[in-house]
Enzyme design. Structure first.
Site, PDB file in Angstrom:
ATOM      1  N   ARG A 102       1.006  -1.478   0.236  1.00 51.41           N
ATOM      2  CA  ARG A 102       0.153   0.164  -0.095  1.00 51.41           C
ATOM      3  C   ARG A 102       0.951   1.173  -0.086  1.00 51.41           C
ATOM      4  O   ARG A 102       1.928   1.198   0.597  1.00 51.41           O
ATOM      5  CB  ARG A 102      -0.701  -0.124   1.135  1.00 51.41           C
ATOM      6  CG  ARG A 102      -1.522   1.577   1.537  1.00 51.41           C
ATOM      7  CD  ARG A 102      -2.685   1.095   2.157  1.00 51.41           C
ATOM      8  NE  ARG A 102      -3.582   2.216   2.208  1.00 51.41           N
ATOM      9  CZ  ARG A 102      -5.086   2.919   3.228  1.00 51.41           C
ATOM     10  NH1 ARG A 102      -4.790   1.681   3.354  1.00 51.41           N
ATOM     11  NH2 ARG A 102      -4.911   4.286   2.561  1.00 51.41           N
TER      12      ARG A 102
ATOM     13  N   ARG B 183      -6.516   2.602  -3.118  1.00 49.81           N
ATOM     14  CA  ARG B 183      -5.478   1.816  -2.876  1.00 49.81           C
ATOM     15  C   ARG B 183      -5.726   0.612  -2.626  1.00 49.81           C
ATOM     16  O   ARG B 183      -6.726  -0.381  -3.282  1.00 49.81           O
ATOM     17  CB  ARG B 183      -6.301   1.738  -1.235  1.00 49.81           C
ATOM     18  CG  ARG B 183      -7.636   1.214  -0.237  1.00 49.81           C
ATOM     19  CD  ARG B 183      -7.997   1.615   0.488  1.00 49.81           C
ATOM     20  NE  ARG B 183      -7.920   2.892  -0.068  1.00 49.81           N
ATOM     21  CZ  ARG B 183      -9.490   4.040   0.828  1.00 49.81           C
ATOM     22  NH1 ARG B 183      -9.829   3.104   1.998  1.00 49.81           N
ATOM     23  NH2 ARG B 183      -9.798   4.882   0.238  1.00 49.81           N
TER      24      ARG B 183
ATOM     25  N   ASP C  26      -6.658  -2.039   2.074  1.00 47.44           N
ATOM     26  CA  ASP C  26      -7.130  -1.268   3.773  1.00 47.44           C
ATOM     27  C   ASP C  26      -7.457  -2.101   3.973  1.00 47.44           C
ATOM     28  O   ASP C  26      -8.524  -3.222   3.666  1.00 47.44           O
ATOM     29  CB  ASP C  26      -7.913  -0.314   3.120  1.00 47.44           C
ATOM     30  CG  ASP C  26      -8.699   0.886   3.880  1.00 47.44           C
ATOM     31  OD1 ASP C  26      -7.787   1.258   4.579  1.00 47.44           O
ATOM     32  OD2 ASP C  26      -9.310   0.980   4.369  1.00 47.44           O
TER      33      ASP C  26
ATOM     34  N   ASP D 176      -9.164  -1.649   8.557  1.00 44.74           N
ATOM     35  CA  ASP D 176      -9.960  -1.328   9.439  1.00 44.74           C
ATOM     36  C   ASP D 176     -10.226  -1.656  10.294  1.00 44.74           C
ATOM     37  O   ASP D 176     -11.155  -2.881  10.012  1.00 44.74           O
ATOM     38  CB  ASP D 176     -10.673  -0.406   8.861  1.00 44.74           C
ATOM     39  CG  ASP D 176      -9.966   0.649   7.381  1.00 44.74           C
ATOM     40  OD1 ASP D 176      -9.120   1.471   7.732  1.00 44.74           O
ATOM     41  OD2 ASP D 176     -10.618   1.356   6.836  1.00 44.74           O
TER      42      ASP D 176
END
Length: 133
Positions: free
Chosen positions: A82, A91, A94, A96
């Site tokens: 990334r 991206r 990712d 999260d």
């Protein structure tokens, strides 16, 4: 061990491969995958002029506290290639933190539950897919 819910997303390159590589990297960081949702293709949020995303939600267990967990996830993103781009931009991968058990964390750079969770119906659907709602 603490139960945590993570969101994975990718919209560049081998999207499915990035999701798979992220899942495979988690145990090496002390994060055990308990359950994985289906993978959905979704429209981008924020910046609309970019490729569709593949998204998945994982239920995991870890002994890592929230900040070290975030650091481990950012390291995995880095190792998978990334690169820094604009917020909500495209991206490779990712990862999260959506929820960290029932804890609420509000500190610079770390907000749990994820502050945009209620604004992302696709994540709520994926959480429901694994029985987390």
């Amino acid at each position: 061990m603490t139960r945590v819910w993570l969101a994975l997303g990718s919209n560049l390159g081998d999207r499915a491969g990035y999701l798979q590589a992220a899942r495979a990297a988690l145990p090496k960081a002390g994060i055990a995958v308990v359950r994985a949702s289906r993978v959905d293709e979704t429209a981008p949020v924020g910046i609309r002029d970019q490729p569709q995303f593949l998204n998945q939600v994982l239920e995991v267990e870890t002994s890592l506290q929230p900040k070290p967990l975030l650091d481990a996830l950012k390291q995995i993103e880095h190792e998978l290639g990334r690169t820094a781009r604009e917020r909500w931009g495209p991206r490779e991968i990712d990862i999260d933190i959506l929820r960290y058990d029932a804890r609420i964390v509000d500190e610079p750079g770390l907000h749990i539950p994820h502050p945009e969770l209620q604004n992302r119906p696709f994540l709520l659907d994926l959480l429901e897919d694994i029985g987390a709602l």
